[in-house]
Design a protein around this motif. Sequence first.
Motif, PDB file in Angstrom:
ATOM      1  N   PHE A  54       0.854  -1.178   0.000  1.00 18.13           N
ATOM      2  CA  PHE A  54       0.000   0.000   0.000  1.00 18.13           C
ATOM      3  C   PHE A  54       0.896   1.235   0.000  1.00 18.13           C
ATOM      4  N   PRO A  55       0.970   1.984  -1.110  1.00 21.38           N
ATOM      5  CA  PRO A  55       1.823   3.169  -1.136  1.00 21.38           C
ATOM      6  C   PRO A  55       1.350   4.197  -0.123  1.00 21.38           C
ATOM      7  N   HIS A  56       2.276   5.045   0.297  1.00 21.80           N
ATOM      8  CA  HIS A  56       1.961   6.020   1.337  1.00 21.80           C
ATOM      9  C   HIS A  56       1.152   7.173   0.755  1.00 21.80           C
ATOM     10  N   PRO A  57      -0.110   7.343   1.163  1.00 18.93           N
ATOM     11  CA  PRO A  57      -0.931   8.420   0.594  1.00 18.93           C
ATOM     12  C   PRO A  57      -0.642   9.752   1.269  1.00 18.93           C
ATOM     13  N   PHE A  58      -1.054  10.810   0.615  1.00 12.91           N
ATOM     14  CA  PHE A  58      -0.995  12.142   1.223  1.00 12.91           C
ATOM     15  C   PHE A  58      -1.948  12.151   2.422  1.00 12.91           C
ATOM     16  N   PRO A  59      -1.546  12.756   3.530  1.00 17.50           N
ATOM     17  CA  PRO A  59      -2.436  12.783   4.700  1.00 17.50           C
ATOM     18  C   PRO A  59      -3.799  13.379   4.361  1.00 17.50           C
ATOM     19  N   ARG A  60      -4.836  12.761   4.887  1.00 20.68           N
ATOM     20  CA  ARG A  60      -6.191  13.243   4.630  1.00 20.68           C
ATOM     21  C   ARG A  60      -6.803  13.939   5.834  1.00 20.68           C
ATOM     22  N   SER A  61      -6.298  13.657   7.022  1.00 18.01           N
ATOM     23  CA  SER A  61      -6.895  14.252   8.218  1.00 18.01           C
ATOM     24  C   SER A  61      -6.366  15.665   8.431  1.00 18.01           C
ATOM     25  N   VAL A  62      -7.242  16.535   8.898  1.00 21.11           N
ATOM     26  CA  VAL A  62      -6.871  17.925   9.152  1.00 21.11           C
ATOM     27  C   VAL A  62      -5.797  17.998  10.232  1.00 21.11           C
ATOM     28  N   SER A  63      -5.912  17.161  11.255  1.00 15.20           N
ATOM     29  CA  SER A  63      -4.938  17.210  12.347  1.00 15.20           C
ATOM     30  C   SER A  63      -3.545  16.822  11.880  1.00 15.20           C
ATOM     31  N   TRP A  94      -2.283  14.874  -3.291  1.00 14.88           N
ATOM     32  CA  TRP A  94      -3.447  14.881  -2.389  1.00 14.88           C
ATOM     33  C   TRP A  94      -4.689  14.369  -3.127  1.00 14.88           C
ATOM     34  N   TRP A  95      -4.897  14.826  -4.362  1.00 21.69           N
ATOM     35  CA  TRP A  95      -6.066  14.431  -5.144  1.00 21.69           C
ATOM     36  C   TRP A  95      -6.041  12.925  -5.415  1.00 21.69           C
ATOM     37  N   ASN A  96      -4.903  12.389  -5.789  1.00 24.87           N
ATOM     38  CA  ASN A  96      -4.781  10.965  -6.087  1.00 24.87           C
ATOM     39  C   ASN A  96      -4.910  10.089  -4.844  1.00 24.87           C
ATOM     40  N   SER A  97      -4.738  10.680  -3.678  1.00 23.54           N
ATOM     41  CA  SER A  97      -4.826   9.922  -2.429  1.00 23.54           C
ATOM     42  C   SER A  97      -6.253   9.768  -1.920  1.00 23.54           C
ATOM     43  N   ALA A  98      -7.208  10.370  -2.608  1.00 29.39           N
ATOM     44  CA  ALA A  98      -8.604  10.164  -2.238  1.00 29.39           C
ATOM     45  C   ALA A  98      -8.950   8.684  -2.373  1.00 29.39           C
ATOM     46  N   PRO A  99      -9.741   8.138  -1.453  1.00 27.26           N
ATOM     47  CA  PRO A  99      -9.986   6.684  -1.436  1.00 27.26           C
ATOM     48  C   PRO A  99     -10.430   6.102  -2.774  1.00 27.26           C
ATOM     49  N   GLU A 100     -11.278   6.810  -3.507  1.00 25.54           N
ATOM     50  CA  GLU A 100     -11.805   6.245  -4.751  1.00 25.54           C
ATOM     51  C   GLU A 100     -10.727   6.141  -5.836  1.00 25.54           C
ATOM     52  N   TYR A 102      -7.188   6.132  -4.881  1.00 24.16           N
ATOM     53  CA  TYR A 102      -6.068   5.434  -4.257  1.00 24.16           C
ATOM     54  C   TYR A 102      -6.174   3.919  -4.435  1.00 24.16           C
ATOM     55  N   GLU A 103      -7.368   3.371  -4.388  1.00 27.53           N
ATOM     56  CA  GLU A 103      -7.546   1.921  -4.460  1.00 27.53           C
ATOM     57  C   GLU A 103      -6.953   1.346  -5.742  1.00 27.53           C
ATOM     58  N   ALA A 104      -7.220   1.989  -6.874  1.00 26.17           N
ATOM     59  CA  ALA A 104      -6.693   1.490  -8.145  1.00 26.17           C
ATOM     60  C   ALA A 104      -5.172   1.620  -8.195  1.00 26.17           C
ATOM     61  N   MET A 105      -4.657   2.703  -7.673  1.00 30.10           N
ATOM     62  CA  MET A 105      -3.213   2.893  -7.676  1.00 30.10           C
ATOM     63  C   MET A 105      -2.519   1.898  -6.759  1.00 30.10           C
ATOM     64  N   ALA A 106      -3.147   1.595  -5.649  1.00 29.56           N
ATOM     65  CA  ALA A 106      -2.570   0.614  -4.736  1.00 29.56           C
ATOM     66  C   ALA A 106      -2.504  -0.763  -5.389  1.00 29.56           C
ATOM     67  N   ARG A 107      -3.508  -1.116  -6.178  1.00 29.76           N
ATOM     68  CA  ARG A 107      -3.469  -2.409  -6.873  1.00 29.76           C
ATOM     69  C   ARG A 107      -2.301  -2.464  -7.849  1.00 29.76           C
ATOM     70  N   ALA A 108      -2.102  -1.379  -8.585  1.00 24.55           N
ATOM     71  CA  ALA A 108      -0.996  -1.336  -9.546  1.00 24.55           C
ATOM     72  C   ALA A 108       0.351  -1.349  -8.830  1.00 24.55           C
ATOM     73  N   TYR A 109       0.433  -0.673  -7.719  1.00 21.86           N
ATOM     74  CA  TYR A 109       1.665  -0.628  -6.933  1.00 21.86           C
ATOM     75  C   TYR A 109       1.996  -2.006  -6.378  1.00 21.86           C
ATOM     76  N   PRO A 356       3.140  12.208  -8.404  1.00 26.06           N
ATOM     77  CA  PRO A 356       1.893  12.528  -7.710  1.00 26.06           C
ATOM     78  C   PRO A 356       0.912  11.370  -7.592  1.00 26.06           C
ATOM     79  N   ASP A 357       1.073  10.327  -8.408  1.00 28.74           N
ATOM     80  CA  ASP A 357       0.150   9.197  -8.302  1.00 28.74           C
ATOM     81  C   ASP A 357       0.778   7.980  -7.626  1.00 28.74           C
ATOM     82  N   MET A 358       1.989   8.193  -7.045  1.00 35.84           N
ATOM     83  CA  MET A 358       2.651   7.170  -6.232  1.00 35.84           C
ATOM     84  C   MET A 358       3.180   5.993  -7.042  1.00 35.84           C
TER      85      MET A 358
END
Length: 414
Positions: A54-63, A94-100, A102-109, A356-358
């Motif tokens: 699972f590639p490391h996504p851009f943080p999604r949480s505000v904190s 950040w845009w590519n790390s959105a769950p919808e 990220y899932e496809a990119m994680a499969r390719a990774y 940007p797409d990991m």
Amino acid sequence: MAQSVIVLGAGMVGVSTALHLRQRGWDVVLVDRRAPGEGASFGNAGLIQREAVFPHPFPRSVSEIARIARNRSVDAVYHADALPGLAYPLLRYWWNSAPERYEAMARAYAQLIVTCLDEHMAVARQAGSTELLRPIGWMRLFSTEAQLDAARREAEAAHREHNVGYRVLDGDALAEAEPHLLVRRAGAVHWTDPYSVSDPHALTTSYARLFEGEGGRFATGDAATLARAGSGWRVMTQDGPMEAAQAVVALGAAAGDVTRRFGYAPPLFGKRGYHLHYGMKGNAVLNHPFIDEASGFCLVPMRAGIRLTTGAEFARPDAPETPIQMERAEPVARSLLPLEESVEQKPWMGVRPCTPDMLPVIGRIPGQDGLWGAFGHAHQGLTLGPTTGRLLAEMIGGQTPFIDPNPYRAERFA
């Protein structure tokens, strides 16, 4: 000249690509300004990361974003004057790390990652360097039971979806596995599949020696001199001009500087990282590499000592080296292990090439016959060198690739 290739860049990716091409009968010259393995392949945590599906996504949480934005952390540091140049690639990240998405990119990774142990071992056996690949895995340490439970669920998903090996250690089991750890933790996830490389530079140079032993050539030269030569390519070296029908750009973070001259400007960005080695006091030892979740950097037992590798520093390409991350990390590292003084006078620094797409760029450069790319592997250049080399060599040679290359095609950034 028909079956000839210039490979630009002698890191793990470039060396592996040159080797695979040579073993398929190509006349190959490997070109770099420095000796093999002295770029980003020299300084890393030395892990062949079979678990990194699972590639490391851009943080999604505000904190989490707010924590990094304060610029006081150990794991991420930025220079303010670098942010304008990073705005576009980081926004796309950040845009590519959105769950919808990220899932496809994680499969390719994951398709790449799951091959890494077999591909490395196949080359290491030929190179006589299997002793450098230690099958000890690595650990991620957690301070709270809640963190450990969340990590357990992630490990279960990695095992279920990609057959990743792991075990969960409670605090007592962790203390038994690492008796010289100075802190008590709730437990750890031990990723059991990865190889820990005792000397990453030695591994890369062993693959380079194998390449030369099989008739490949290494030449000192500057990739910036790459130019068209009729229907092929030419680069200037200390041994004179080298020409070939094909050329491969495997220059890591500097790849875009070369491809941009030929109309291809992928939104690469660099993450700078540092390392320094330390001795251990008395008879203390570290049995496994580990990252302490509360600290955000890696400590690895290596030939040269305990390697402290920092997180990510975002800076302009021409910015001088800064000691900020090491200054923040070292006192924390000393609270974790009984470290002696550092082995070297100053930290080593290198740049990890990110997209940007990991996903890395592996394939033909658009609009340029005979020009290929193999770069953008972020933290996994060491892990994916032999996999990338085999995949690209099969593509250049017109063979059926052993995995689907479409997710990594250069055209996605054209």
